[in-house]
Design an enzyme around this catalytic site. Structure first.
Site, PDB file in Angstrom:
ATOM      1  N   PHE A 242       0.788  -1.194  -0.127  1.00  0.00           N
ATOM      2  CA  PHE A 242       0.162   0.058   0.061  1.00  0.00           C
ATOM      3  C   PHE A 242       0.950   1.239  -0.067  1.00  0.00           C
ATOM      4  O   PHE A 242       1.873   1.313   0.623  1.00  0.00           O
ATOM      5  CB  PHE A 242      -0.805   0.172   1.240  1.00  0.00           C
ATOM      6  CG  PHE A 242      -2.222   0.833   1.108  1.00  0.00           C
ATOM      7  CD1 PHE A 242      -3.237   0.377   0.298  1.00  0.00           C
ATOM      8  CD2 PHE A 242      -2.408   1.961   1.757  1.00  0.00           C
ATOM      9  CE1 PHE A 242      -4.308   1.049   0.258  1.00  0.00           C
ATOM     10  CE2 PHE A 242      -3.500   2.790   1.376  1.00  0.00           C
ATOM     11  CZ  PHE A 242      -4.558   2.208   0.753  1.00  0.00           C
TER      12      PHE A 242
ATOM     13  N   ILE B 290      -0.985   7.140   5.563  1.00  0.00           N
ATOM     14  CA  ILE B 290      -1.282   8.196   5.371  1.00  0.00           C
ATOM     15  C   ILE B 290      -2.468   8.645   5.945  1.00  0.00           C
ATOM     16  O   ILE B 290      -3.505   7.655   5.792  1.00  0.00           O
ATOM     17  CB  ILE B 290      -1.311   8.550   3.841  1.00  0.00           C
ATOM     18  CG1 ILE B 290       0.278   8.462   3.379  1.00  0.00           C
ATOM     19  CG2 ILE B 290      -1.724   9.829   3.306  1.00  0.00           C
ATOM     20  CD1 ILE B 290       0.504   8.345   1.785  1.00  0.00           C
TER      21      ILE B 290
ATOM     22  N   LEU C 265      10.933  -0.095  13.191  1.00  0.00           N
ATOM     23  CA  LEU C 265       9.725   0.386  12.861  1.00  0.00           C
ATOM     24  C   LEU C 265      10.124   1.552  11.745  1.00  0.00           C
ATOM     25  O   LEU C 265      10.503   2.454  12.102  1.00  0.00           O
ATOM     26  CB  LEU C 265       8.908   0.994  13.910  1.00  0.00           C
ATOM     27  CG  LEU C 265       7.447   1.306  13.459  1.00  0.00           C
ATOM     28  CD1 LEU C 265       6.726   0.351  13.304  1.00  0.00           C
ATOM     29  CD2 LEU C 265       7.059   2.253  14.865  1.00  0.00           C
TER      30      LEU C 265
ATOM     31  N   ASP D  81      -9.735  10.145   5.480  1.00  0.00           N
ATOM     32  CA  ASP D  81     -11.049  11.077   5.826  1.00  0.00           C
ATOM     33  C   ASP D  81     -11.619  10.522   7.460  1.00  0.00           C
ATOM     34  O   ASP D  81     -12.525  10.873   7.797  1.00  0.00           O
ATOM     35  CB  ASP D  81     -12.015  10.895   4.745  1.00  0.00           C
ATOM     36  CG  ASP D  81     -11.932  11.487   3.481  1.00  0.00           C
ATOM     37  OD1 ASP D  81     -11.045  12.425   3.460  1.00  0.00           O
ATOM     38  OD2 ASP D  81     -12.125  11.155   2.430  1.00  0.00           O
ATOM     39  N   THR D  82     -11.192   9.275   7.514  1.00  0.00           N
ATOM     40  CA  THR D  82     -11.601   8.510   9.001  1.00  0.00           C
ATOM     41  C   THR D  82     -10.346   8.578   9.744  1.00  0.00           C
ATOM     42  O   THR D  82      -9.026   8.795   9.447  1.00  0.00           O
ATOM     43  CB  THR D  82     -12.295   7.445   8.684  1.00  0.00           C
ATOM     44  OG1 THR D  82     -11.285   6.400   8.288  1.00  0.00           O
ATOM     45  CG2 THR D  82     -13.326   7.537   7.718  1.00  0.00           C
TER      46      THR D  82
ATOM     47  N   SER E  73       4.098   2.998   5.100  1.00  0.00           N
ATOM     48  CA  SER E  73       3.718   4.468   5.266  1.00  0.00           C
ATOM     49  C   SER E  73       2.330   4.593   5.344  1.00  0.00           C
ATOM     50  O   SER E  73       1.394   4.160   4.491  1.00  0.00           O
ATOM     51  CB  SER E  73       4.228   5.181   3.877  1.00  0.00           C
ATOM     52  OG  SER E  73       3.905   6.629   3.890  1.00  0.00           O
TER      53      SER E  73
ATOM     54  N   VAL F 136       0.453  -2.222   6.238  1.00  0.00           N
ATOM     55  CA  VAL F 136       1.002  -2.057   7.442  1.00  0.00           C
ATOM     56  C   VAL F 136       0.199  -3.140   8.481  1.00  0.00           C
ATOM     57  O   VAL F 136       0.881  -3.659   9.209  1.00  0.00           O
ATOM     58  CB  VAL F 136       1.008  -0.897   8.119  1.00  0.00           C
ATOM     59  CG1 VAL F 136       1.486  -0.585   9.446  1.00  0.00           C
ATOM     60  CG2 VAL F 136       1.969   0.152   6.967  1.00  0.00           C
ATOM     61  N   PHE F 137      -1.050  -3.114   8.319  1.00  0.00           N
ATOM     62  CA  PHE F 137      -1.746  -3.785   9.138  1.00  0.00           C
ATOM     63  C   PHE F 137      -1.376  -5.489   8.971  1.00  0.00           C
ATOM     64  O   PHE F 137      -1.783  -6.155  10.174  1.00  0.00           O
ATOM     65  CB  PHE F 137      -3.330  -3.710   9.066  1.00  0.00           C
ATOM     66  CG  PHE F 137      -4.201  -4.360  10.114  1.00  0.00           C
ATOM     67  CD1 PHE F 137      -4.359  -3.451  11.222  1.00  0.00           C
ATOM     68  CD2 PHE F 137      -4.978  -5.510   9.768  1.00  0.00           C
ATOM     69  CE1 PHE F 137      -5.335  -3.980  12.161  1.00  0.00           C
ATOM     70  CE2 PHE F 137      -5.805  -5.919  10.817  1.00  0.00           C
ATOM     71  CZ  PHE F 137      -5.955  -5.220  11.935  1.00  0.00           C
TER      72      PHE F 137
ATOM     73  N   HIS G 180      -8.946   5.779  10.356  1.00  0.00           N
ATOM     74  CA  HIS G 180      -8.463   4.365  10.050  1.00  0.00           C
ATOM     75  C   HIS G 180      -6.909   4.342  10.365  1.00  0.00           C
ATOM     76  O   HIS G 180      -6.499   3.322  10.789  1.00  0.00           O
ATOM     77  CB  HIS G 180      -8.731   4.004   8.631  1.00  0.00           C
ATOM     78  CG  HIS G 180      -8.415   2.736   8.310  1.00  0.00           C
ATOM     79  ND1 HIS G 180      -8.903   1.516   8.795  1.00  0.00           N
ATOM     80  CD2 HIS G 180      -7.493   2.303   7.162  1.00  0.00           C
ATOM     81  CE1 HIS G 180      -8.219   0.496   8.054  1.00  0.00           C
ATOM     82  NE2 HIS G 180      -7.382   0.954   7.337  1.00  0.00           N
TER      83      HIS G 180
END
Length: 134
Positions: A12, A70, A101, A73-74, A68, A44-45, A76
């Site tokens: 991502f 970023i 990390l 809008d929420t 990364s 990342v998750f 998350h």
């Protein structure tokens, strides 16, 4: 002793993580370390399982995470980063192996993310230092 690193890299935001991966590889070579294996994960998750696989290997001295996160809008990005960072730290302690990390964020714009691609170098340097010192 040559230090062997494993990289876990998020796909991502690949335009950013690709640059980060290249910088990380260059810095590892500069420090006399070898990147033995790289595992690409969707985001990342999704990193913890790949980190665990690398931590289980005797031929990997430390794991470097590259991603990364970023801002959207929420919230998350906050949730992803908090949970990933916690699990990454837990895996390091569980396997008694450095897991560093190299993931800037959360709350970061895309422009800010471009300015932080050097986080990969920092993560590689931290991994090498930890292996040498522990």
């Amino acid at each position: 002793m040559t230090i062997s690193l494993g990289f876990v890299v998020a796909e991502f935001n690949r335009d950013l993580t690709y640059q980060m991966e290249l910088l990380g590889r260059e810095h590892a070579e500069f420090l006399g370390a070898t990147v033995k294996e790289t595992i690409l994960v969707p985001g990342v998750f999704d990193m913890p399982l790949a980190i665990k696989k690398l931590c289980q290997r005797d031929d990997i001295d430390a794991v470097v995470t590259i991603g990364s996160v970023i801002e959207g809008d929420t919230d998350h990005d906050q949730v992803v980063m908090q949970h990933a960072a916690r699990k990454i730290m837990d895996l390091s302690l569980e396997f008694n192996k450095p897991v560093t990390l190299g993931i800037p964020g959360p709350g970061m714009t895309r422009m800010a993310a471009h300015e932080r691609v050097d986080y990969a170098k920092r993560a590689v340097e931290a991994a090498v230092k930890l292996v040498r010192r522990l």
